[in-house]
Design an enzyme around this catalytic site. Structure first.
Site, mmCIF file in Angstrom:
data_model
loop_
_atom_site.group_PDB
_atom_site.id
_atom_site.type_symbol
_atom_site.label_atom_id
_atom_site.label_comp_id
_atom_site.label_asym_id
_atom_site.label_seq_id
_atom_site.Cartn_x
_atom_site.Cartn_y
_atom_site.Cartn_z
ATOM 1 N N GLU A 174 0.807 -1.199 -0.036
ATOM 2 C CA GLU A 174 -0.177 -0.020 -0.004
ATOM 3 C C GLU A 174 0.780 1.178 -0.039
ATOM 4 O OE1 GLU A 174 -3.400 0.662 -0.320
ATOM 5 O OE2 GLU A 174 -2.366 2.735 -0.288
ATOM 6 N N ASN A 232 5.662 1.712 -3.066
ATOM 7 C CA ASN A 232 5.007 1.881 -4.208
ATOM 8 C C ASN A 232 5.527 0.796 -5.162
ATOM 9 O OD1 ASN A 232 4.588 2.487 -6.961
ATOM 10 N ND2 ASN A 232 5.407 4.590 -6.808
ATOM 11 N N SER A 233 4.384 -0.270 -5.413
ATOM 12 C CA SER A 233 4.341 -1.600 -6.101
ATOM 13 C C SER A 233 4.656 -1.311 -7.441
ATOM 14 C CB SER A 233 3.248 -2.311 -5.907
ATOM 15 O OG SER A 233 2.125 -1.587 -6.781
ATOM 16 N N LEU A 236 -7.525 -5.223 -6.738
ATOM 17 C CA LEU A 236 -8.762 -5.112 -6.368
ATOM 18 C C LEU A 236 -9.364 -3.682 -6.588
ATOM 19 C CD1 LEU A 236 -9.578 -7.856 -3.877
ATOM 20 C CD2 LEU A 236 -9.146 -8.103 -6.195
ATOM 21 N N ASP A 265 -7.183 2.360 -8.381
ATOM 22 C CA ASP A 265 -7.628 3.602 -8.905
ATOM 23 C C ASP A 265 -7.713 3.876 -10.422
ATOM 24 O OD1 ASP A 265 -7.407 4.328 -6.251
ATOM 25 O OD2 ASP A 265 -5.203 4.900 -6.537
ATOM 26 N N THR A 325 -13.241 -6.785 0.186
ATOM 27 C CA THR A 325 -12.383 -5.467 0.444
ATOM 28 C C THR A 325 -13.425 -4.296 0.661
ATOM 29 O OG1 THR A 325 -12.327 -4.615 -1.887
ATOM 30 C CG2 THR A 325 -10.580 -6.006 -1.124
ATOM 31 N N GLU A 326 -13.041 -3.434 1.401
ATOM 32 C CA GLU A 326 -13.813 -2.152 1.829
ATOM 33 C C GLU A 326 -14.276 -1.593 0.340
ATOM 34 O OE1 GLU A 326 -10.889 -3.086 2.851
ATOM 35 O OE2 GLU A 326 -11.724 -3.688 5.185
ATOM 36 N N GLU A 327 -13.539 -1.649 -0.595
ATOM 37 C CA GLU A 327 -13.914 -0.816 -1.741
ATOM 38 C C GLU A 327 -15.086 -1.675 -2.551
ATOM 39 O OE1 GLU A 327 -12.565 2.200 -2.283
ATOM 40 O OE2 GLU A 327 -13.887 2.437 -3.693
HETATM 41 C C1 LIG Z 1 -9.329 2.297 -4.807
HETATM 42 S S1 LIG Z 1 -8.113 1.572 -3.827
HETATM 43 C C2 LIG Z 1 -8.791 -0.126 -3.477
HETATM 44 C C3 LIG Z 1 -8.132 -0.846 -2.002
HETATM 45 C C4 LIG Z 1 -8.504 -2.159 -1.841
HETATM 46 N N1 LIG Z 1 -7.796 -2.835 -3.012
HETATM 47 C C5 LIG Z 1 -10.069 -2.544 -1.787
HETATM 48 O O1 LIG Z 1 -10.435 -3.083 -2.773
HETATM 49 O O2 LIG Z 1 -10.714 -1.874 -0.898
HETATM 50 C C6 LIG Z 1 -6.639 1.564 -4.482
HETATM 51 C C7 LIG Z 1 -5.135 1.610 -3.602
HETATM 52 O O3 LIG Z 1 -4.172 1.472 -4.109
HETATM 53 C C8 LIG Z 1 -3.390 2.147 -3.492
HETATM 54 N N2 LIG Z 1 -2.181 2.245 -4.511
HETATM 55 C C9 LIG Z 1 -2.262 3.264 -5.652
HETATM 56 N N3 LIG Z 1 -1.260 3.169 -6.341
HETATM 57 C C10 LIG Z 1 -0.398 2.462 -5.541
HETATM 58 C C11 LIG Z 1 1.023 2.028 -5.880
HETATM 59 N N4 LIG Z 1 1.808 2.288 -7.156
HETATM 60 N N5 LIG Z 1 1.611 0.992 -4.831
HETATM 61 C C12 LIG Z 1 0.938 0.624 -3.926
HETATM 62 N N6 LIG Z 1 -0.391 0.823 -3.646
HETATM 63 C C13 LIG Z 1 -1.045 1.658 -4.465
HETATM 64 C C14 LIG Z 1 -3.980 3.516 -3.159
HETATM 65 O O4 LIG Z 1 -3.114 4.133 -2.151
HETATM 66 C C15 LIG Z 1 -5.069 2.618 -2.540
HETATM 67 O O5 LIG Z 1 -5.119 2.565 -1.306
#
Ligand SMILES: C[S@@+](CC[C@H](N)C(=O)[O-])C[C@H]1O[C@@H](n2cnc3c(N)ncnc32)[C@H](O)[C@@H]1O
Lengths: 259, 447
Positions: free
Chosen positions: A103, A136-137, A156, A159, A234-236
């Site tokens: 994350e 940052n994956s 899942l 963004d 997941t929450e989303e």
């Molecule tokens: C819309 S949320 C979805 C979270 C979760 N997977 C869910 O379904 O509830 C997208 C998440 O990806 C994270 N994220 C975005 N780019 C990322 C990156 N490059 N590396 C790690 N996390 C990232 C964001 O901070 C965010 O928490």
């Protein structure tokens, strides 16, 4: 970044579950900006005994040096794990498999960390196989995992980054799939789901066009217990479900190049 | 610090950074059989024919100067039939070496940071500022008549990191890309590269700062695939088994150079940053250029024991810090150039000083016997003699220009640091940056 006193207290007494409102964060983050968190130089540098003390009772080095050092390696990665709902569900389903959430947002990853610690406290012996790292994956995946280490990767509700010029921020892209293919074992599976149709089409077509991935056939999906978790764990996902939104999945297997 | 002060400090930083970004080190590249030699300085490409001992006239179908901005990368193909040049003008020029005719000009959307020619001479790869490597098929016609040929296809990507070096493995099977984020990636170069290079062989991870240069050490006597060498901002040279990505040995150049004796200062000055590597003597000798060492460092590379060890430092008197080095296949000569364009305080009307020097005696080099085998050639003894220096340096009496060489050395240090070391903003600085950026956005909206 600094936590308030209330939280500190709560952390000391970790059997209370952390509350999301203390960890409010920006909705979206820009994966292009250079963040400032420690990055392991290479996978062998990461001390996973801190993450999974139950699986590394003798610490990190002893495990690495023992001849079955490969026995407990992380196999699942939840990329952009958000608040960690998927990890919590998977933990029960695969109690012997190590898995990690990645994350980018600091506060969100802190929340997941506290959530897991609280779960471990309240049900001893369980939730020992899940953990989280702030990273940052899109930039540092090879710093965490060796070639063909993972058997499952999850994306899942990532963004959407709608604007054309921001498409390169998307977590599924032709170039990033090369890295995911490197990280996955042959036969390993990528799970993606979104409520944004355009992004769903994009992820599917990136995977479809990639020579190292092949769609998992329908009948296998029906038999896979993990698939059932994608939309609701997941929450989303729960948010989308509450609003009765539609979801779009693309689930692909890592294959070898035919030559 | 008040917000205003911070803002001012940031603007200052940005100014320096911008200037640093425009400084571009002189480059040198030699034909594998030493038939010709090329130096790039700023937007200028200078080539000398070492066989006919005469200057080469470049024939560019576009007419006029070939490049309009700093050249950042030049290379000969392994067979010596092709040459490529590329840089900040977002153009890649591919030249046929027999006639020195430009056979192709490919335009990139972004500035080009590195270029490389596949061993079979069929493809040219270029890396852009955004970390994407593109491939051009030289057999396809391209849009040849059209001055702007956009026919490059994406090959692979380092996620938003500047690619600093791009090389093919000696057997041509792999393409190796190094970046500013400490990473070296080994990718299978596919049979059909226009469809992308999707199979990552390994990552070589171990550098703790940017990677600046790559080279291969291999012996022509055996058929093994050889080893990879890399140098970088952490002032180390590393030896890799690139098939597995495992680090075989590390040579800490910084600790070998008593840079004013103070290690912390070394780090801060970035003065022991490794800027270039050149493999000589059938893979057994590695010449290293370092940010502020006047001369070169030689390392022994033992391909059997898989070790890398310090051999000796060869000082060169008179302000000579190589910015780039080159040698032919199993050649006796190591060519070095020092120079830079776009220096912040240089008079734009004055020619940039460029100095070329040659070390001879590589073939007889033996680390046990003393330095006497190696010699720094006098200008008259350099291949092509004064004629080649006249072309490559642009003048013969560079030495008189001591002051400007000192200046060049200083500016390069800043440039390298600004270009490659990531700017670390304190938290407060970052907040101000964000704010000012949003301010700008708002203003634009209002207008
Ligand atoms: C819309 S949320 C979805 C979270 C979760 N997977 C869910 O379904 O509830 C997208 C998440 O990806 C994270 N994220 C975005 N780019 C990322 C990156 N490059 N590396 C790690 N996390 C990232 C964001 O901070 C965010 O928490």
């Amino acid at each position: 970044m600094t936590r308030n006193g209330k939280q500190m207290e709560m952390n000391k007494n970790s059997s209370h579950h952390p509350r999301k409102r203390f960890y409010r964060a920006r909705a979206h983050s820009n994966p292009l900006s250079d963040s400032h968190f420690p990055i392991p130089i290479s996978p062998s540098e990461v001390d996973y005994s801190h993450h999974y003390p139950y699986f590394y009772p003798d610490g990190w080095n002893s495990n690495v040096n023992s001849n079955d050092g490969t026995a407990s390696k992380i196999q699942f990665a939840d990329i952009g794990c958000g608040f960690g709902g998927l990890l919590v569900s998977l933990s029960q389903l695969f109690p012997d498999t190590l898995m990690i959430g990645m994350e980018l947002r600091d506060k969100v990853s802190e929340y997941v960390k506290e959530r897991i610690l609280a779960l471990r406290m309240s049900i001893p012996g369980q939730y020992e196989n899940i953990s989280v790292v702030r990273t940052n994956s899109m930039k540092y995946l090879p710093n965490y995992f060796t070639k063909k280490q993972l058997t499952k990767m999850f994306f899942l509700f990532p963004d959407p980054h709608f604007k054309e010029k921001n498409h390169r921020r998307r977590v599924i892209s032709p170039h990033l799939l090369d890295e995911y293919a490197y990280t996955l074992q042959t036969g390993g599976i990528i799970y993606t789901i979104t409520d944004v149709e355009e992004l769903g089409d994009w992820m599917r077509s990136c995977l479809e066009e990639h020579p190292l991935f092949q769609a998992v056939p329908e009948h296998e999906l029906e038999a896979d217990p993990v698939v059932k978790l994608l939309s609701g764990a997941t929450e989303e996902g729960q948010k989308v479900a509450r609003n009765e939104g539609q979801t779009f999945q693309a689930i692909y297997r890592r294959i070898e190049l035919e030559d | 610090m008040s917000e205003k002060e911070i803002t001012e400090r940031i603007m200052e930083d940005d100014e320096i950074h911008k200037k640093g970004g425009e400084v571009s080190p002189a480059l040198i590249s030699i034909h594998p059989l030493e038939e010709s030699i090329a130096v790039a300085i700023g937007s200028e490409l200078r080539v000398f024919d070492l066989v006919g001992t005469k200057p080469v006239v470049l024939h560019d179908h576009a007419g006029g100067p070939s490049h309009s901005d700093s050249i950042r990368s030049i290379c000969f193909g392994a067979k010596g039939t092709l040459f490529a040049s590329a840089g900040d003008d977002k153009l890649v020029k591919i030249w046929k070496v027999d006639s020195w005719k430009c056979i192709r000009t490919v335009s990139s959307e972004k500035r080009v940071t590195a270029v490389s020619i596949s061993h079979d001479g069929l493809f040219v790869c270029l890396a852009d500022k955004f970390g994407v490597v593109w491939v051009v098929d030289l057999n396809s016609q391209g849009e040849n008549q059209c001055p702007v040929d956009k026919s490059a296809s994406p090959l692979l990507g380092h996620y938003c990191s500047i690619i600093t070096s791009l090389e093919f493995s000696p057997d041509g099977r792999f393409i190796v890309s190094a970046d500013r984020d400490f990473k070296i990636r080994i990718t299978v170069f596919p049979k059909k590269p226009l469809k992308g290079a999707h199979e990552i062989q390994s990552f070589c991870l171990g550098h703790t700062d940017f990677v600046s240069c790559l080279a291969f050490a291999f012996s022509t006597d055996d058929s093994s695939q050889g080893f990879l060498l890399s140098g970088g901002g952490d002032s180390t040279v590393r030896l890799w088994d690139y098939l597995s990505g495992s680090l075989l040995d590390t040579c800490d150049i910084g600790s070998k150079l008593a840079c004013n004796g103070d290690k912390s200062k070394v780090k801060e000055d970035g003065c022991s940053v490794v800027t270039d590597l050149c493999v000589c003597h059938n893979g057994s000798l590695v010449s290293v250029s370092v940010q502020s060492f006047h001369g070169v460092i030689l390392l022994n590379c033992n391909l059997i024991a898989k070790t890398l060890s310090f051999s000796m430092a060869i000082p060169i008197v008179g302000n000579f810090i190589p910015t780039s080095m080159a040698t032919g296949n199993n050649s006796d000569h190591l060519w070095m150039v020092m120079g830079a364009s776009g220096l912040p305080s240089a008079d734009p009307n004055v020619m940039y000083p460029v100095r070329v020097k040659v070390i001879a005696g590589l073939k007889k080099f033996h680390s046990d016997i003393e330095v006497q085998n190696l010699s720094i050639l006098k200008d008259d003894d350099i291949p092509g003699s004064k004629d080649s220096l006249m072309v490559l340096q642009g003048s013969l009496d560079v030495e008189k220009d001591e002051d400007s060489l000192v200046h060049t050395a200083e500016a390069l240090k800043t440039a390298m640091r600004n270009l490659l070391i990531k700017r670390q903003y304190s938290v407060e600085k970052r907040e101000v940056r964000k704010k000012s950026r949003n301010d700008r956005k708002l203003k634009r909206k209002v207008v």
